[in-house]
Design an enzyme around this catalytic site. Structure first.
Site, PDB file in Angstrom:
ATOM      1  N   TYR A  49       5.906   7.431 -33.791  1.00  0.00           N
ATOM      2  CA  TYR A  49       5.475   7.312 -35.325  1.00  0.00           C
ATOM      3  C   TYR A  49       6.836   7.278 -35.874  1.00  0.00           C
ATOM      4  O   TYR A  49       7.874   7.896 -35.542  1.00  0.00           O
ATOM      5  CB  TYR A  49       4.716   8.568 -35.424  1.00  0.00           C
ATOM      6  CG  TYR A  49       3.455   8.426 -35.805  1.00  0.00           C
ATOM      7  CD1 TYR A  49       2.997   7.393 -36.973  1.00  0.00           C
ATOM      8  CD2 TYR A  49       2.485   9.196 -35.236  1.00  0.00           C
ATOM      9  CE1 TYR A  49       1.367   7.163 -37.108  1.00  0.00           C
ATOM     10  CE2 TYR A  49       1.141   8.901 -35.361  1.00  0.00           C
ATOM     11  CZ  TYR A  49       0.713   8.009 -36.201  1.00  0.00           C
ATOM     12  OH  TYR A  49      -0.474   7.509 -36.668  1.00  0.00           O
ATOM     13  N   GLU A  63       7.196   6.852 -39.839  1.00  0.00           N
ATOM     14  CA  GLU A  63       7.000   6.627 -41.297  1.00  0.00           C
ATOM     15  C   GLU A  63       8.401   6.643 -41.966  1.00  0.00           C
ATOM     16  O   GLU A  63       9.147   7.631 -41.853  1.00  0.00           O
ATOM     17  CB  GLU A  63       6.132   7.496 -41.817  1.00  0.00           C
ATOM     18  CG  GLU A  63       4.677   7.160 -41.643  1.00  0.00           C
ATOM     19  CD  GLU A  63       3.931   7.962 -40.591  1.00  0.00           C
ATOM     20  OE1 GLU A  63       4.579   8.314 -39.507  1.00  0.00           O
ATOM     21  OE2 GLU A  63       2.659   8.287 -40.599  1.00  0.00           O
ATOM     22  N   ASP A 115       4.691 -17.653 -50.206  1.00  0.00           N
ATOM     23  CA  ASP A 115       4.188 -17.501 -49.324  1.00  0.00           C
ATOM     24  C   ASP A 115       4.565 -18.306 -48.005  1.00  0.00           C
ATOM     25  O   ASP A 115       4.120 -19.433 -48.059  1.00  0.00           O
ATOM     26  CB  ASP A 115       2.733 -17.103 -49.165  1.00  0.00           C
ATOM     27  CG  ASP A 115       2.194 -16.845 -47.962  1.00  0.00           C
ATOM     28  OD1 ASP A 115       2.754 -16.927 -46.982  1.00  0.00           O
ATOM     29  OD2 ASP A 115       0.946 -16.329 -48.098  1.00  0.00           O
ATOM     30  N   THR A 119       4.511 -14.356 -42.363  1.00  0.00           N
ATOM     31  CA  THR A 119       4.079 -13.732 -41.258  1.00  0.00           C
ATOM     32  C   THR A 119       5.332 -14.049 -40.167  1.00  0.00           C
ATOM     33  O   THR A 119       6.119 -14.802 -40.375  1.00  0.00           O
ATOM     34  CB  THR A 119       2.662 -14.512 -40.344  1.00  0.00           C
ATOM     35  OG1 THR A 119       2.960 -16.073 -40.495  1.00  0.00           O
ATOM     36  CG2 THR A 119       1.559 -14.311 -41.259  1.00  0.00           C
ATOM     37  N   LYS A 172       3.258 -17.781 -35.922  1.00  0.00           N
ATOM     38  CA  LYS A 172       3.185 -19.113 -36.392  1.00  0.00           C
ATOM     39  C   LYS A 172       4.583 -19.914 -35.922  1.00  0.00           C
ATOM     40  O   LYS A 172       4.841 -19.777 -34.748  1.00  0.00           O
ATOM     41  CB  LYS A 172       2.971 -19.154 -38.060  1.00  0.00           C
ATOM     42  CG  LYS A 172       1.834 -18.611 -38.389  1.00  0.00           C
ATOM     43  CD  LYS A 172       1.174 -18.923 -39.831  1.00  0.00           C
ATOM     44  CE  LYS A 172       0.157 -18.290 -40.410  1.00  0.00           C
ATOM     45  NZ  LYS A 172       0.031 -17.088 -40.665  1.00  0.00           N
ATOM     46  N   ARG A 232       2.751 -11.034 -33.615  1.00  0.00           N
ATOM     47  CA  ARG A 232       1.878 -11.220 -35.002  1.00  0.00           C
ATOM     48  C   ARG A 232       2.374 -10.089 -35.854  1.00  0.00           C
ATOM     49  O   ARG A 232       2.494  -8.986 -35.563  1.00  0.00           O
ATOM     50  CB  ARG A 232       0.650 -10.695 -34.631  1.00  0.00           C
ATOM     51  CG  ARG A 232      -0.148 -11.762 -33.518  1.00  0.00           C
ATOM     52  CD  ARG A 232      -1.607 -11.682 -33.627  1.00  0.00           C
ATOM     53  NE  ARG A 232      -2.099 -12.143 -34.658  1.00  0.00           N
ATOM     54  CZ  ARG A 232      -2.450 -13.637 -34.623  1.00  0.00           C
ATOM     55  NH1 ARG A 232      -2.037 -14.221 -33.821  1.00  0.00           N
ATOM     56  NH2 ARG A 232      -2.815 -13.989 -35.766  1.00  0.00           N
TER      57      ARG A 232
HETATM   58  N1  DSN Z   1      -5.136 -17.379 -40.394  1.00  0.00           N
HETATM   59  C1  DSN Z   1      -4.056 -18.072 -40.958  1.00  0.00           C
HETATM   60  C2  DSN Z   1      -4.094 -19.503 -40.549  1.00  0.00           C
HETATM   61  O1  DSN Z   1      -4.668 -19.913 -39.720  1.00  0.00           O
HETATM   62  O2  DSN Z   1      -3.304 -20.210 -41.400  1.00  0.00           O
HETATM   63  C3  DSN Z   1      -3.444 -17.529 -42.190  1.00  0.00           C
HETATM   64  O3  DSN Z   1      -3.853 -16.379 -42.528  1.00  0.00           O
END
Ligand code: DSN
Length: 420
Positions: free
Chosen positions: A53, A55, A200, A227, A230, A236
């Site tokens: 933990y 915080e 974003d 994120t 990707k 993630r």
């Molecule tokens: N779920 C993601 C995507 O596939 O683009 C976006 O949050």
């Protein structure tokens, strides 16, 4: 991957984990928001930091024993700042959605307005979809494309709506838009109405970090949310970046914790640090460029075959294909057919879709994962040809032959364990 203890202690979970390893090994992953992380990222995720933990933030925690949590979080922050040219980074958001929600709560009061991309033109659920609770708290208005065939955004309409609705945030960014935005225009309109310019960058973070597309900070954007998986190829998770240090930093830190989240997932933050270290290597620049080259190679094949792509092609990692117009089948049918031969992608709403979201007219796919495996533009073209043969012929002999070819292609490019 080996799971010796799970194999011994929990046969049911073991079966699912091995099954997923095999699925990823044998198939072609084309979901544009997915990728393969390195073994180093997996090691960090499986480390003892999952027990801890923490915080608070480095040097200001609510629990003892923070020597190593502080070390990894500081590394993740410093590497993120370097990657994106930011003066501040918060690496604690558990996901991109959390990063966006924290950003809203840092900048807005209930009832305030956000001007974001129309969801059916490529925007994301957290950019004001009525199914999210966000829309009960904030007022979302939208801009979109002027021309669906080229992807040109209607900046005049954006300015008109901005002047009328006086948004506190003008939000750029998307999860299904294949073109680059005119960042200077966004910032110009935001400045005219006194809004904060936020983007974003979740989908294209890796392309920005690798220098393959423009960095919105270079055009004056104030905040980036993202994120870390990707195209960025990390674990993630989410992250918030600020261009210039200001009072925003304190507001965002407070919005993430304690405003929205409890204890940060420190194993995940260690994995972010590892992934950011990988993205700082020169090889990542090559990767980011190749992702786009591969997507454009696929787009060329679809274009040659007369298929309709929303915006006419791609300038990034993803393609949005109108399968209903091009092949006379729905997005859902296309997704299932391709899945049956080992090609994974997702059905997707297209602009001005006449079909329902659960079975829309489009499919969305991209090249981040294939490129991680080492696919070249020649291979990417072959994948596009295979997709066309599945989408047009659809008989069982064709599908059986294609399934074998997909597996052979996948075997040719094993998922790498290391990128450095
Ligand atoms: N779920 C993601 C995507 O596939 O683009 C976006 O949050």
């Amino acid at each position: 991957m080996e799971f010796p203890f799970i194999e011994r202690n929990d046969k049911e979970v073991y079966k699912a984990l091995v099954g997923e390893d095999i699925r990823e090994r044998d198939g072609l992953e084309l979901i544009p928001s997915e990728n393969y992380v390195s073994q180093a990222v997996k090691e960090a995720l499986a480390s003892s930091l999952t027990n801890k933990y923490a915080e608070g933030y480095p040097g200001k925690r609510y629990y003892g024993g923070q020597e190593f949590t502080d070390a990894v979080e500081t590394l993740a922050i410093e590497r993120a700042k370097k990657l994106f040219g930011a003066s501040y980074a918060n690496v604690q958001p558990l996901s991109g959605a959390n990063a966006n929600i924290a950003m809203y709560f840092a900048l807005l009061e209930p009832g305030d307005t956000v001007l974001a991309m129309n969801l059916s033109h490529g925007g994301h659920l957290t950019h004001g979809h009525p199914v999210t609770y966000l829309t009960k708290i904030f007022n979302f208005v939208h801009y979109g494309m002027k021309d669906v065939e080229t992807g040109e955004i209607d900046y005049d309409e954006m300015r008109r709506v901005a002047k009328e609705k006086k948004p506190k945030i003008i939000l750029a960014g998307f999860s299904a838009y294949p073109r680059e935005l005119n960042y200077a225009k966004f910032v110009e309109i935001a400045r005219e109405v006194g809004a904060t310019a936020v983007m974003d960058i979740a989908h294209i973070a890796g392309l920005i970090a690798g220098g393959a597309v423009k960095n919105p900070f270079d055009y004056g954007f104030d905040i980036l949310t993202t994120t870390t998986h990707k195209t960025l190829r990390g674990p993630r998770g989410g992250m918030i970046l600020i261009r210039e240090d200001s009072t925003l930093a304190e507001k965002i830190d407070k919005a993430v914790f304690p405003g929205l989240q409890g204890g940060p997932h420190m194993n995940n933050i260690a994995a972010k640090a590892v992934a950011f270290g990988e993205a700082l290597q020169p090889s990542f620049k090559k990767y980011a460029l190749q992702v786009i080259e591969n997507a454009q190679a696929m787009a060329e094949v679809f274009s040659t075959n007369g298929a309709r792509m929303i915006t006419g092609g791609t300038s990034n990692h993803l393609i949005l294909l109108d399968v209903f117009t091009s092949f006379g089948i729905s997005g859902g049918e296309a997704e299932s057919l391709l899945d049956s031969v080992g090609i994974t992608l997702n059905k997707n709403v297209i602009a001005d879709d006449t079909r329902k979201p659960m079975d829309p007219s489009g499919i969305r796919f991209g090249t981040p994962a294939l490129t991680t495996r080492g696919f070249t533009s020649i291979d990417a073209k072959r994948v596009a040809e295979i997709m066309i043969s599945v989408l047009t012929k659809q008989d069982s002999t064709v599908l059986a032959g294609v399934t074998d070819e997909v597996r052979t292609l996948a075997m040719q490019y094993p998922i790498p364990k290391s990128f450095v």
